[in-house]
Design a protein around this motif. Sequence first.
Motif, short mmCIF file in Angstrom:
data_model
loop_
_atom_site.label_atom_id
_atom_site.label_comp_id
_atom_site.label_asym_id
_atom_site.label_seq_id
_atom_site.Cartn_x
_atom_site.Cartn_y
_atom_site.Cartn_z
N ASN A 1 42.64 -39.55 30.68
CA ASN A 1 41.61 -38.69 30.56
C ASN A 1 40.23 -38.56 31.73
N MET B 1 38.56 -48.33 34.21
CA MET B 1 40.13 -49.40 33.86
C MET B 1 41.26 -48.49 34.16
N ASP B 2 41.84 -47.98 34.00
CA ASP B 2 43.40 -47.47 34.33
C ASP B 2 43.28 -46.59 35.71
N ARG C 1 35.57 -45.05 29.99
CA ARG C 1 35.44 -46.43 30.60
C ARG C 1 36.73 -47.09 30.54
N LYS C 2 37.68 -46.63 29.92
CA LYS C 2 39.13 -46.98 29.62
C LYS C 2 39.85 -46.19 31.42
N MET D 1 34.37 -45.45 25.23
CA MET D 1 34.89 -46.32 25.21
C MET D 1 36.12 -45.23 26.10
N MET D 2 36.37 -44.19 25.66
CA MET D 2 37.96 -42.41 26.23
C MET D 2 37.12 -43.03 27.84
#
Length: 415
Positions: free
Chosen positions: A358, A391-392, A387-388, A384-385
């Motif tokens: 993403n 962090m990924d 932000r993940k 949410m997508m």
Amino acid sequence: MLKSILVGTSLLAASLMLGSCGEKAEKIQDFAEFITIQGQDLIKPDGTKLFIMGTNLGNWLNPEGYMFKFNKTNSPRFINEMFCQLVGPDFTAEFWKAFKDNYIIREDIQFIKNTGANTIRLPFHYKLFTDEDFMGLTAGQDGFARVDSVVEWCREADLYLILDMHDAPGGQTGDNIDDSYGYPWLFESEASQQLYCDIWRKIADRYKNEPVILGYELFNEPIAPYFPNMEELNGKLEDIYKKGVAAIREVDNNHIILLGGAQWNGNFKPFKDSKFDDKIMYTCHRYGGDPTKDDIQTIIDFRDSVNLPMYMGEIGHNTDEWQAAFCQTMRENNIGYTFWPYKKMDGSSFVGITPPENWANILYFSESPRTSYKEIRDARPDQMMVRKAMMDFIEACKLKNCVVQEGYIQSLGMK
């Protein structure tokens, strides 16, 4: 008899302790010596020549858009603003802290050492040494803490370190790479010049007795070739350098100071006085062209005319074959080099970061029109997508998860 034995034993122990202390003191004294200049060569404390070979820790303390695969969002300020629009300032601050904590760590420095490198160039933003808003902090910036860590890691790995103010107050380039407002205001602003001198004085005072540091590079790639008054700005370059040198020499007479040419560190005509300090050297950059001596002859001619060391601070983004040929040219002509960069997304670096799932949605947002609040709202993807995904990215940028570019490293000829 026992007393005699005890006295003798005590004297022997004392003698051993004194010998040990003497050896330790001698080692400390040796280690406390600095790289010096002898004509066109850099000389290590043991009297042997240092031919610089290594890499740049670009993007870590001076984010640059293309290393995240961003295009329009290409300066530290633009990147931070985009992230704030994307996920808000608080999450952005959390991201930057995690980024600084993980992008470069001790293991990265040891990996660089294992490639055969002997030197690292550390680009940094001046705001790391102020209370200005930068990478999630608005006060209590952590510039010294970050540099202290690299100094310690380089000491452990037996590497030299060049500190490079990549983004100077007011901007020295007038483009995205100096995080400026599109013009090199440093050359016209007394306030910016004072801040530039104050920061270098503060840095030099902290590291004046640190032999791991090879030298201080006052700023990167001054005066882009886009401005109609370019020659007027070029005429101010050496004087601005002299101001920075004078500030450093108030507290530090140990370290070499590196001066880059105008127009992407390629034009050395503005330099008229190479004798104003006895510990200066010059640094050039080059991307593209033929990997031959003829293509860098003007740089060689300048180096020979001043009889001081010349070092290629940035080179890269080319084929492995080109890099191997150009490294050979530089070795034959006594020009050390640090390739740009050590780490970024995908290839053309020592190690590549694989874009996380993403990440394309973040790229889309970064390229979308965001000149009004409505445009920002319309372009913003699911929170949410993204932000993940951010962090990924932190996980993906760790050395253990990067792709080692073996051909790239071998082309540099450092082993």
